[in-house]
Design an enzyme around this catalytic site. Sequence first.
Site, PDB file in Angstrom:
ATOM      1  N   ALA A  85      26.360   0.546  34.225  1.00 32.00           N
ATOM      2  CA  ALA A  85      26.409  -0.703  33.463  1.00 32.00           C
ATOM      3  C   ALA A  85      26.904  -0.402  32.062  1.00 32.00           C
ATOM      4  CB  ALA A  85      25.020  -1.351  33.380  1.00 32.00           C
ATOM      5  N   GLY A 125      23.951   8.277  34.306  1.00 31.10           N
ATOM      6  CA  GLY A 125      23.067   7.428  33.506  1.00 31.10           C
ATOM      7  C   GLY A 125      21.600   7.798  33.748  1.00 31.10           C
ATOM      8  N   TYR A 133      25.145  -8.881  25.830  1.00 26.38           N
ATOM      9  CA  TYR A 133      24.722  -8.000  26.922  1.00 26.38           C
ATOM     10  C   TYR A 133      23.902  -8.779  27.946  1.00 26.38           C
ATOM     11  CZ  TYR A 133      21.753  -4.449  29.180  1.00 26.38           C
ATOM     12  OH  TYR A 133      21.065  -3.684  30.090  1.00 26.38           O
TER      13      TYR A 133
END
Length: 302
Positions: free
Chosen positions: A68, A15, A133
Amino acid sequence: MTVRPPCLLILGRHGQVGWELERCVVSLGAIVAVGAHGAPLSVNLADKAALRDLVRSVKPDWIFNAAAYTAVDRAEAEPDLAFAVNGEAPGVLAEEARRGGAVLVHYSTDYVFDGTANRPYVETDETRPLNVYGQTKLAGERAIQAVGGRYLIFRTTWIYGARGHNFLLTIQRLARERDELRIVSDQFAAPTWSRFLAQTTAHVVAVLERNPDRLEEVAGLYHVTNAGQTSWHGFAEAIVANMGQCQALGAKRVLPIATEDYPTPARRPKYSVFDNSKAEQTFGISRPTWEQALALCLAQQA
Ligand SMILES: NC(=O)c1ccc[n+]([C@@H]2O[C@H](COP(=O)([O-])OP(=O)(O)OC[C@H]3O[C@@H](n4cnc5c(N)ncnc54)[C@H](OP(=O)(O)O)[C@@H]3O)[C@@H](O)[C@H]2O)c1
């Protein structure tokens, strides 16, 4: 006397933040970096048993959760998966950190707020996420806090960098393809360079490795972003202006539009500028403005 370097477990190595983090903490300890897929190690955060097994086999001193479910709009249609990854896995990591005597470093988001404030948000401000989210990320914060122990949660805003999926790279691509961009001008926050967040994390780890007695006292939630504020439109203008200078692309028009003119499945806060005083005072962090950080990031691309 030989000093054993700490073992650092990084989740989310592919990420934006995880990739920078692996490089920024490289001199601080022995790194075990784990992605969602691929060799040498991978783990699915939605698989709690696998996550526990991983932490127990690595036996880290520090756990960095940079993984995430970050697809904000898709989360509206996949709330269960988003909740498992963002809401539940952080609690499992906190439990395993406490069990093994590790420190957990976790990242969260401005989307825990509803964006109705008229001054920068502090850590104790009331949360009220507008989308799935944000709800799942808030659940993750609370799961960690419920376990307690030695944890640091860094809430941040609008992350971008030289790699990954982010606004900077999207605008650069669109500016090459089109003469005119229409960008939302009524949402405000601080664009935050993934490397700044990773370097700040490394700084905090170095401070606390030298002063381990401070860990209990400083454990908690912190707001960490680049300084200043702008809108998505202001951010896009700064990106495109740099492209014009560097690549002789000529003037592209970046037109401001309202949120209502760019409908998305997930609602977003209109204002999520963060007050960073707590992190600055606790850890002695110096924060470049978003413009300075963007210039450094763009120079790295050149
Ligand atoms: N991006 C932003 O603007 C922003 C703003 C505020 C806060 N944050 C927070 O900052 C942190 C880092 O964000 P980022 O921008 O670096 O995110 P990112 O670039 O989307 O990276 C997230 C990583 O998590 C991995 N991941 C997703 N689902 C997973 C699963 N089930 N199991 C294991 N790994 C999984 C992804 O794997 P793949 O490589 O396979 O996709 C990806 O490498 C996150 O906590 C995020 O919520 C982000």
